[in-house]
Each structure stands twice: as structure tokens, then as C-alpha cells.
Design a protein around this motif. Structure first.
Motif, PDB file in Angstrom:
ATOM      1  N   LEU A 216       0.818  -1.209   0.000  1.00  0.00           N
ATOM      2  CA  LEU A 216       0.000   0.000   0.000  1.00  0.00           C
ATOM      3  C   LEU A 216       0.854   1.263   0.000  1.00  0.00           C
ATOM      4  CD1 LEU A 216      -2.833  -0.981   2.515  1.00  0.00           C
ATOM      5  CD2 LEU A 216      -2.936  -0.889   0.021  1.00  0.00           C
ATOM      6  N   GLY A 217       2.152   1.123   0.214  1.00  0.00           N
ATOM      7  CA  GLY A 217       3.023   2.288   0.176  1.00  0.00           C
ATOM      8  C   GLY A 217       3.362   2.732  -1.233  1.00  0.00           C
ATOM      9  N   VAL A 218       2.980   1.938  -2.244  1.00  0.00           N
ATOM     10  CA  VAL A 218       3.259   2.301  -3.634  1.00  0.00           C
ATOM     11  C   VAL A 218       2.372   3.465  -4.044  1.00  0.00           C
ATOM     12  CG1 VAL A 218       3.185   1.483  -6.015  1.00  0.00           C
ATOM     13  CG2 VAL A 218       3.974  -0.039  -4.194  1.00  0.00           C
ATOM     14  N   ARG A 219       2.909   4.390  -4.829  1.00  0.00           N
ATOM     15  CA  ARG A 219       2.140   5.518  -5.343  1.00  0.00           C
ATOM     16  C   ARG A 219       2.328   5.608  -6.862  1.00  0.00           C
ATOM     17  NH1 ARG A 219       0.663   4.718  -1.092  1.00  0.00           N
ATOM     18  NH2 ARG A 219       0.444   6.112   0.711  1.00  0.00           N
ATOM     19  N   PHE A 236      -6.192   9.468  -6.364  1.00  0.00           N
ATOM     20  CA  PHE A 236      -5.979   8.030  -6.159  1.00  0.00           C
ATOM     21  C   PHE A 236      -4.850   7.795  -5.168  1.00  0.00           C
ATOM     22  CE2 PHE A 236      -4.082   3.922  -7.277  1.00  0.00           C
ATOM     23  CZ  PHE A 236      -5.209   3.112  -7.230  1.00  0.00           C
ATOM     24  N   ASN A 237      -3.762   8.553  -5.297  1.00  0.00           N
ATOM     25  CA  ASN A 237      -2.648   8.413  -4.354  1.00  0.00           C
ATOM     26  C   ASN A 237      -3.069   8.811  -2.945  1.00  0.00           C
ATOM     27  OD1 ASN A 237      -0.843   7.470  -6.264  1.00  0.00           O
ATOM     28  ND2 ASN A 237      -0.036   9.488  -6.748  1.00  0.00           N
ATOM     29  N   ASP A 238      -3.907   9.850  -2.833  1.00  0.00           N
ATOM     30  CA  ASP A 238      -4.399  10.249  -1.509  1.00  0.00           C
ATOM     31  C   ASP A 238      -5.256   9.139  -0.896  1.00  0.00           C
ATOM     32  OD1 ASP A 238      -3.102  12.646  -1.749  1.00  0.00           O
ATOM     33  OD2 ASP A 238      -4.868  13.762  -2.409  1.00  0.00           O
ATOM     34  N   SER A 239      -6.062   8.474  -1.746  1.00  0.00           N
ATOM     35  CA  SER A 239      -6.886   7.368  -1.253  1.00  0.00           C
ATOM     36  C   SER A 239      -6.012   6.212  -0.772  1.00  0.00           C
ATOM     37  CB  SER A 239      -7.830   6.882  -2.359  1.00  0.00           C
ATOM     38  OG  SER A 239      -8.710   7.912  -2.761  1.00  0.00           O
ATOM     39  N   LEU A 240      -4.929   5.941  -1.504  1.00  0.00           N
ATOM     40  CA  LEU A 240      -4.005   4.900  -1.074  1.00  0.00           C
ATOM     41  C   LEU A 240      -3.354   5.253   0.255  1.00  0.00           C
ATOM     42  CD1 LEU A 240      -2.126   3.832  -4.358  1.00  0.00           C
ATOM     43  CD2 LEU A 240      -3.751   2.491  -3.030  1.00  0.00           C
ATOM     44  N   ALA A 241      -3.008   6.526   0.420  1.00  0.00           N
ATOM     45  CA  ALA A 241      -2.391   6.950   1.678  1.00  0.00           C
ATOM     46  C   ALA A 241      -3.353   6.742   2.839  1.00  0.00           C
ATOM     47  CB  ALA A 241      -1.965   8.420   1.580  1.00  0.00           C
ATOM     48  N   ARG A 242      -4.627   7.106   2.639  1.00  0.00           N
ATOM     49  CA  ARG A 242      -5.611   6.910   3.713  1.00  0.00           C
ATOM     50  C   ARG A 242      -5.818   5.421   3.994  1.00  0.00           C
ATOM     51  NH1 ARG A 242      -8.050  11.181   0.791  1.00  0.00           N
ATOM     52  NH2 ARG A 242      -9.410   9.708  -0.302  1.00  0.00           N
ATOM     53  N   LYS A 245      -2.852   4.110   5.898  1.00  0.00           N
ATOM     54  CA  LYS A 245      -2.895   4.546   7.293  1.00  0.00           C
ATOM     55  C   LYS A 245      -3.895   3.703   8.083  1.00  0.00           C
ATOM     56  CE  LYS A 245      -2.021   7.182  10.814  1.00  0.00           C
ATOM     57  NZ  LYS A 245      -0.723   7.102  11.523  1.00  0.00           N
ATOM     58  N   GLY A 246      -5.076   3.466   7.497  1.00  0.00           N
ATOM     59  CA  GLY A 246      -6.079   2.651   8.182  1.00  0.00           C
ATOM     60  C   GLY A 246      -5.614   1.228   8.398  1.00  0.00           C
ATOM     61  N   PHE A 247      -4.920   0.669   7.388  1.00  0.00           N
ATOM     62  CA  PHE A 247      -4.417  -0.693   7.516  1.00  0.00           C
ATOM     63  C   PHE A 247      -3.349  -0.768   8.599  1.00  0.00           C
ATOM     64  CE2 PHE A 247      -1.937  -4.414   6.138  1.00  0.00           C
ATOM     65  CZ  PHE A 247      -2.965  -5.336   5.999  1.00  0.00           C
ATOM     66  N   GLN A 248      -2.482   0.245   8.657  1.00  0.00           N
ATOM     67  CA  GLN A 248      -1.447   0.266   9.683  1.00  0.00           C
ATOM     68  C   GLN A 248      -2.053   0.370  11.076  1.00  0.00           C
ATOM     69  OE1 GLN A 248       1.079   3.509   8.555  1.00  0.00           O
ATOM     70  NE2 GLN A 248       2.303   2.284   7.134  1.00  0.00           N
TER      71      GLN A 248
END
Length: 454
Positions: A216-219, A236-242, A245-248
Motif C-alpha cells: 500500500l506504500g506504492v504511489r 488516487f494516491n491520496d486514497s491509497l495513503a488513507r 494509514k487505516g491498515f497500519q
């Protein structure tokens, strides 16, 4: 096949290509129809153009003496025969401003003028009849105003009609061929252009396919991406970041909860053992051990779900399998089960986390021991690129196979204690290594197959 067809029908590049080619084809069609209409409905335009070209050819061929008077006309061979072979259908006259002939396509040729009318230098276009045939005559100025001459060029209407038909036929064929060829070339060039323009989108699609819960750290990169797509890629990258974060947060909570529960469970077990008044300590101790095992598995699952927690190094999986079998020999003996290690072919070293692989094989072997009856055998078969663990139990119900590696899933009626996490942990480890883990049935029991690339 259906998916490929759906992708083609919804392809942005294909739509752009078809739309552009269709628009160009319509332009070509309108152009062809317009030229055909002009040729058929306004033949005089073609006749005038033909006489203009003939006049230009004659003017280029004019030769003058030192005094500036015209003395001859040099005519190309491909045009000279017209004046010789068809003297009644094509003519020219070079006159002075008074209408006196200086040069002519035929001997003794006089100035051309309408029937019954004198020569008029101001009359630039008219028709005459010679030997019963109508001719169109055009008059052109030659030379500067102070030394001006007049060039009359005449062509018969019947010859013009024949030439026009031949020209129209050839022009239509040439136009159709050239426009079709131009359309194909344009489509090919446009396809290459669109293919190049959409290359960043294809790269983004490939990058997206590589994103998994473990990466999930891939952008997505913005290099060479059209600026119109910047907001979409950034969103899309912002959604991946969120999501990352939720997964972590989820994994951190799971790990923290497991750690926090380990100490109270240890104290609880110690308290039960020290309490003399309890009549049935064994049941309580068994429940405490079961809870401790669940907590340990939750902790393992939280740790093994993060790819950064693995320590990959060149590993000989046969050695890890031998170590696991040796570790579980005592437990197998207590259950009356034999573990047989068969090394058909020693696999080469591969990149793996030896500790994680040990946990994977241990969990599967423990399940195999539990499901194998006394005096039975669990076989561990090692070959190039594969490890098979075969038990002699009742096998796996076909309807249970799809759920076997699901977290917290336990088969209905299962008589063994457990939280349903052991095989889920095995799947996490296999996926982290890029390996394939699957379960099947055979005549003697169940088989778990672990496959990897050497």
C-alpha cells in the motif's frame, strides 16, 4: 474473450481513433463529391483551366529576336502532335494589338473572332465554328504594356468533352485510391500517436495492478502523465495513503492487543496453578492455554501481514523442512503418528525468510498430525520447486476447500480446539514470498502443496 471484447468496445484510444478516422473519411467523401459535382455540372471550368495551362505552355516557349519581337514558339513534343494531328480541334494565334498574326499553329492562320464580327482585342472569351465544330477561344496578354502581344488559344468542345471524360474517370480513380491510401496512413499514424500518448495511462494501470495489501506504500507516478489527469492520479494516491494509514492502525491495534493480553494470560495461568482450592484445574488450564495460543496466533498474524517484517535471505527450503520435521517428531510420537521425510530432489537455494517458512510448515504439519489416525503416516515430499505434506485423515469436504485459508473460519463440527488462524497465517507467509499454497484431496487424505520458483 468476453472481457477482451468489453475492453475493446470501451477503449478510449479506439474511440478516438474511430471518431477521427470517421471524421476524416467524411471530409474526404465531401471533397470527392464536390470535385465530381464541379466536373460534371461545370465542365467549362475544366475547359478554361485546360486552355489556361496551354497558354502558359506557349508563353514559356516564346522566343524573341534582339529587338524584342517574337520569332518562334518552342512546344514540347508531347503537345506538338495535337496541333499536327488535330488542326481543326486545337489552335493558337500570336497577334499584335491590331490583330495581325505573328505566329500560328497552322500556315496562314488569321486572328480568331466571332462569325461576322471584326477582331476585338477586348473580347477575351467567345465561341466560333470551324468545319462544323464549335471551338472555345480564350485571349491572353503577353509581355509588358509597352510591348504587348495577344495570344489566342482555341480548343474544340468535342475534344474538350473527350478529354474531360477521360480526365474525370482517371481523376475519380486516382482520387479514390489516393484518399483511401491517405486514410489508411493517417489511421496508422494516428494509432501510433495515440499508443504513445496513452503510454503513461498503461504504465499507471500496470502500477495499479501491483498494489496489494502488502504494498500500500506504492504511489502512482506523474512522470509524462497528461496534466488533465493530475487531479485523478493525485486523488488516487491520496486514497491509497488513507487506506495505508487505516491498515497500519488496524495492524498496530491487533499487535498491541495481543501483546497486552499475553501478560494477563500468563498471570492467570500462574494463579490457577497456585490455587489449591480449585477442584478442576485441568479444564481451566486448558482454556488458559487455548486463549494464549489464540493470542500468539493473532500476534503472528499481525506481524506476518506486514512485508517489512520479513527478513529475506538465500534459504534452502529442504533444510527448513528437515528442521520442522525434527521439531514435531515428539508431538507426532505422542499422537501415535509417524512423520516420513522423502527427499526426491534437493531444491536449490531460494530467497525466503527461514523463520516464517518454519511457521508455515509447522502449522500445516500440526494439522496433518491432528487429522491422521494412530499408526498413520504423514509424508513430507520435497522436490525441485515444491513441498507436499500428505496426511491419512478423512480429507477435506469439497464445499470447505474455498474457505480453508479464511481467517477465523473453522469447519462445522470440528472437534479440535483452535481459532481458525493457523492456515490463514500460512497463506499470508506464502503470499508474502510470491508462492502458491493450495490444498487438495487424494485417496488417502489431504495434500497441501507449496510451490515456489527456484
Amino acid at each position: 474473450m468476453r472481457l477482451m471484447k468489453h475492453r475493446l468496445t470501451n477503449s478510449l484510444a479506439l474511440r478516438l481513433l474511430l471518431t477521427t478516422v470517421l471524421a476524416l473519411a467524411m471530409v474526404f467523401a465531401i471533397l470527392t463529391l464536390g470535385i465530381g459535382y464541379l466536373l460534371h455540372q461545370h465542365p467549362d471550368l475544366l475547359d478554361a483551366h485546360s486552355l489556361q495551362e496551354e497558354a502558359d505552355m506557349l508563353i514559356r516557349g516564346l522566343r524573341f529576336d534582339p529587338a524584342g519581337r517574337p520569332v518562334s514558339i518552342t512546344i514540347p513534343n508531347q503537345a506538338q502532335w495535337l496541333y499536327t494531328a488535330l488542326p481543326d480541334d486545337t489552335k493558337y494565334r500570336l497577334l499584335d494589338t491590331r490583330g495581325r498574326p505573328l505566329l500560328s499553329s497552322e500556315p496562314g492562320g488569321q486572328a480568331l473572332s466571332p462569325a461576322g464580327k471584326p477582331f476585338d482585342p477586348a473580347l477575351r472569351q467567345f465561341e466560333i465554328r470551324i468545319a462544323g465544330h464549335a471551338l472555345s477561344v480564350h485571349t491572353f496578354d503577353v509581355g509588358p504594356p509597352h510591348n504587348r502581344y495577344l495570344l489566342q488559344v482555341a480548343g474544340s468542345l468535342r475534344l474538350g468533352d473527350v478529354l474531360r471524360r477521360v480526365f474525370t474517370m482517371q481523376a475519380e480513380k486516382a482520387l479514390t485510391f489516393n484518399l483511401s491510401l491517405a486514410l489508411l496512413i493517417f489511421a496508422a499514424v494516428l494509432f501510433c500517436v495515440f499508443h504513445h500518448m496513452l503510454k503513461p495511462l498503461r504504465r499507471a494501470s500496470q502500477e495499479t495492478e501491483q498494489i496489494t495489501p502488502r504494498s500500500l506504500g506504492v504511489r502512482l507516478t506523474l512522470d509524462s502523465m497528461p496534466c488533465e489527469l493530475y487531479p485523478l492520479i493525485e486523488s488516487f494516491n491520496d486514497s491509497l495513503a488513507r487506506l495505508e494509514k487505516g491498515f497500519q492502525v488496524q495492524q498496530e491495534f491487533l499487535a498491541a492487543a495481543a501483546h497486552e493480553l499475553k501478560t494477563p494470560l500468563t498471570l492467570l495461568r500462574a494463579g490457577i496453578e497456585m490455587e489449591d482450592k480449585l477442584e478442576d484445574k485441568s479444564a481451566l488450564l486448558r482454556e488458559a492455554d487455548l486463549m494464549a495460543r489464540h493470542v500468539q496466533q493473532l500476534l503472528q498474524l499481525a506481524e506476518l501481514s506486514e512485508i517489512q517484517n520479513y527478513q529475506f535471505a538465500p534459504t534452502t527450503l529442504a533444510s527448513v523442512a528437515e528442521e520442522t520435521v525434527g521439531y514435531l517428531q515428539r508431538r507426532a510420537a505422542m499422537a501415535g503418528v509417524e512423520i516420513e521425510l522423502i527427499l526426491e530432489q534437493k531444491p536449490d537455494s531460494t530467497l525466503a525468510d527461514a523463520s516464517a517458512v518454519f511457521v508455515l510448515l509447522k502449522n500445516i504439519l500440526e494439522n496433518a498430525i491432528l487429522h491422521t489416525p494412530q499408526q498413520g503416516t504423514v509424508r513430507v515430499l520435497i522436490r525441485e520447486g515444491e513441498i507436499r505434506i500428505c496426511d491419512q485423515g478423512p480429507g477435506i469436504q469439497p464445499q470447505h476447500l474455498p474457505h480453508l485459508f479464511t481467517r477465523f473460519w473453522r469447519a462445522p463440527g470440528n472437534r479440535y480446539d483452535g481459532a481458525g488462524l493457523g492456515l490463514a497465517i500460512c497463506l499470508e507467509i506464502a503470499q508474502a514470498h510470491g508462492w502458491l499454497l493450495q490444498a487438495i484431496n487424494n485417496d488417502e487424505g489431504a495434500i497441501f502443496k507449496l510451490r515456489w520458483r527456484a
